[in-house]
Design a protein around this motif. Structure first.
Motif, PDB file in Angstrom:
ATOM      1  N   ARG A 195      67.788  61.871  56.746  1.00  0.00           N
ATOM      2  CA  ARG A 195      68.082  60.491  57.108  1.00  0.00           C
ATOM      3  C   ARG A 195      67.886  59.563  55.928  1.00  0.00           C
ATOM      4  O   ARG A 195      67.134  59.858  54.999  1.00  0.00           O
ATOM      5  N   GLN A 196      68.605  58.453  55.998  1.00  0.00           N
ATOM      6  CA  GLN A 196      68.456  57.434  54.966  1.00  0.00           C
ATOM      7  C   GLN A 196      68.510  56.071  55.614  1.00  0.00           C
ATOM      8  O   GLN A 196      69.511  55.710  56.260  1.00  0.00           O
ATOM      9  N   ALA A 197      67.450  55.319  55.420  1.00  0.00           N
ATOM     10  CA  ALA A 197      67.377  53.948  55.915  1.00  0.00           C
ATOM     11  C   ALA A 197      67.730  53.009  54.774  1.00  0.00           C
ATOM     12  O   ALA A 197      67.557  53.357  53.597  1.00  0.00           O
ATOM     13  N   SER A 228      60.231  59.741  71.764  1.00  0.00           N
ATOM     14  CA  SER A 228      59.254  58.711  71.350  1.00  0.00           C
ATOM     15  C   SER A 228      59.723  57.993  70.091  1.00  0.00           C
ATOM     16  O   SER A 228      58.960  57.829  69.130  1.00  0.00           O
ATOM     17  N   LEU A 229      60.953  57.555  70.102  1.00  0.00           N
ATOM     18  CA  LEU A 229      61.540  56.939  68.915  1.00  0.00           C
ATOM     19  C   LEU A 229      60.849  55.636  68.576  1.00  0.00           C
ATOM     20  O   LEU A 229      60.405  54.883  69.460  1.00  0.00           O
ATOM     21  N   LYS A 230      60.767  55.381  67.274  1.00  0.00           N
ATOM     22  CA  LYS A 230      60.128  54.184  66.745  1.00  0.00           C
ATOM     23  C   LYS A 230      61.153  53.392  65.934  1.00  0.00           C
ATOM     24  O   LYS A 230      62.113  53.978  65.405  1.00  0.00           O
ATOM     25  N   PRO A 231      60.938  52.094  65.776  1.00  0.00           N
ATOM     26  CA  PRO A 231      61.866  51.317  64.944  1.00  0.00           C
ATOM     27  C   PRO A 231      62.017  51.889  63.538  1.00  0.00           C
ATOM     28  O   PRO A 231      63.106  51.811  62.959  1.00  0.00           O
ATOM     29  N   GLU A 232      60.971  52.478  63.005  1.00  0.00           N
ATOM     30  CA  GLU A 232      61.055  53.042  61.654  1.00  0.00           C
ATOM     31  C   GLU A 232      61.900  54.317  61.591  1.00  0.00           C
ATOM     32  O   GLU A 232      62.144  54.850  60.499  1.00  0.00           O
ATOM     33  N   ASP A 233      62.340  54.832  62.735  1.00  0.00           N
ATOM     34  CA  ASP A 233      63.270  55.951  62.743  1.00  0.00           C
ATOM     35  C   ASP A 233      64.715  55.497  62.538  1.00  0.00           C
ATOM     36  O   ASP A 233      65.617  56.339  62.399  1.00  0.00           O
ATOM     37  N   VAL A 269      68.907  52.636  70.837  1.00  0.00           N
ATOM     38  CA  VAL A 269      67.933  52.979  71.870  1.00  0.00           C
ATOM     39  C   VAL A 269      66.694  52.114  71.680  1.00  0.00           C
ATOM     40  O   VAL A 269      66.400  51.690  70.551  1.00  0.00           O
ATOM     41  N   GLN A 270      65.990  51.856  72.754  1.00  0.00           N
ATOM     42  CA  GLN A 270      64.756  51.091  72.652  1.00  0.00           C
ATOM     43  C   GLN A 270      63.622  51.990  72.173  1.00  0.00           C
ATOM     44  O   GLN A 270      63.646  53.218  72.373  1.00  0.00           O
ATOM     45  N   GLY A 291      77.552  61.520  58.727  1.00  0.00           N
ATOM     46  CA  GLY A 291      76.419  60.693  59.137  1.00  0.00           C
ATOM     47  C   GLY A 291      76.643  60.020  60.480  1.00  0.00           C
ATOM     48  O   GLY A 291      77.776  59.699  60.845  1.00  0.00           O
ATOM     49  N   THR A 292      75.556  59.797  61.187  1.00  0.00           N
ATOM     50  CA  THR A 292      75.607  59.071  62.455  1.00  0.00           C
ATOM     51  C   THR A 292      74.448  58.077  62.479  1.00  0.00           C
ATOM     52  O   THR A 292      73.328  58.418  62.101  1.00  0.00           O
ATOM     53  N   GLN A 293      74.737  56.865  62.917  1.00  0.00           N
ATOM     54  CA  GLN A 293      73.732  55.801  62.890  1.00  0.00           C
ATOM     55  C   GLN A 293      72.815  55.911  64.107  1.00  0.00           C
ATOM     56  O   GLN A 293      73.291  56.024  65.252  1.00  0.00           O
ATOM     57  N   VAL A 294      71.528  55.844  63.847  1.00  0.00           N
ATOM     58  CA  VAL A 294      70.524  55.750  64.907  1.00  0.00           C
ATOM     59  C   VAL A 294      69.776  54.440  64.700  1.00  0.00           C
ATOM     60  O   VAL A 294      69.236  54.196  63.619  1.00  0.00           O
ATOM     61  N   THR A 295      69.780  53.608  65.726  1.00  0.00           N
ATOM     62  CA  THR A 295      69.099  52.325  65.662  1.00  0.00           C
ATOM     63  C   THR A 295      68.100  52.248  66.803  1.00  0.00           C
ATOM     64  O   THR A 295      68.473  52.425  67.966  1.00  0.00           O
TER      65      THR A 295
END
Length: 117
Positions: free
Chosen positions: A38-40, A85-90, A12-13, A110-114
Motif C-alpha cells: 500500500r501507498q498513502a 478493524s480498519l483505521k483511518p491510517e489504513d 468504510v468507517q 491499485g485499488t483505493q481504500v479510504t
C-alpha cells in the motif's frame, strides 16, 4: 507475462471491514510469492502482507498484524486480503503484487481504500 487485477476497495468507517481480491492471469506458475503493498499520500510504499504460493507461509507488517489476513485460492488464481478493524491510517492505494522471492515483478493497477474516522 502476468496480469494482476484488484477489486474490492472502497470507503468504510473506522472499525469496519473490507475484502480485497486480486485475480491473476497469464503465466502465474512463474510466481512463488504474492502480496499486498500500500501507498498513502506523502508516505513510502509499505509491504502489508505476503504469502508463498507453494507453502502458504505468510508475512504481515506490524501495523496490520491481528487485523488483516492474506489468503490465496490457487485453483482460481486469486489472492485475497481480509481487512478488519480498519483505521483511518489504513487509508491508501492497495496494490496486488507477484514475483519470485524476494522481489515483486508484476503489479496491479491499485485499488483505493479510504477509512473515515
Amino acid at each position: 507475462q502476468v496480469q494482476l487485477a484488484e477489486s474490492g476497495g472502497g470507503l468504510v468507517q473506522a472499525g469496519g471491514s473490507l475484502r480485497l481480491s486480486c485475480e491473476a492471469s497469464g503465466r502465474t506458475c512463474s510466481l512463488n510469492i504474492m502480496g499486498w503493498v500500500r501507498q498513502a499520500p506523502g508516505k513510502e510504499r509499505e509491504r502489508v502482507a505476503q504469502i508463498s504460493r507453494s507453502t502458504g507461509s505468510t508475512y504481515y507488517a506490524d501495523s496490520v498484524k491481528g487485523r488483516f489476513t492474506i489468503s490465496r485460492d490457487n485453483t482460481k488464481n486469486t489472492l485475497y486480503l481480509q481487512m478488519n478493524s480498519l483505521k483511518p491510517e489504513d487509508t491508501a492505494v492497495y496494490y496486488c503484487a507477484g514475483g519470485i522471492a524476494p522481489s515483486y515483478r508484476y503489479w496491479g493497477q491499485g485499488t483505493q481504500v479510504t477509512v473515515s474516522s
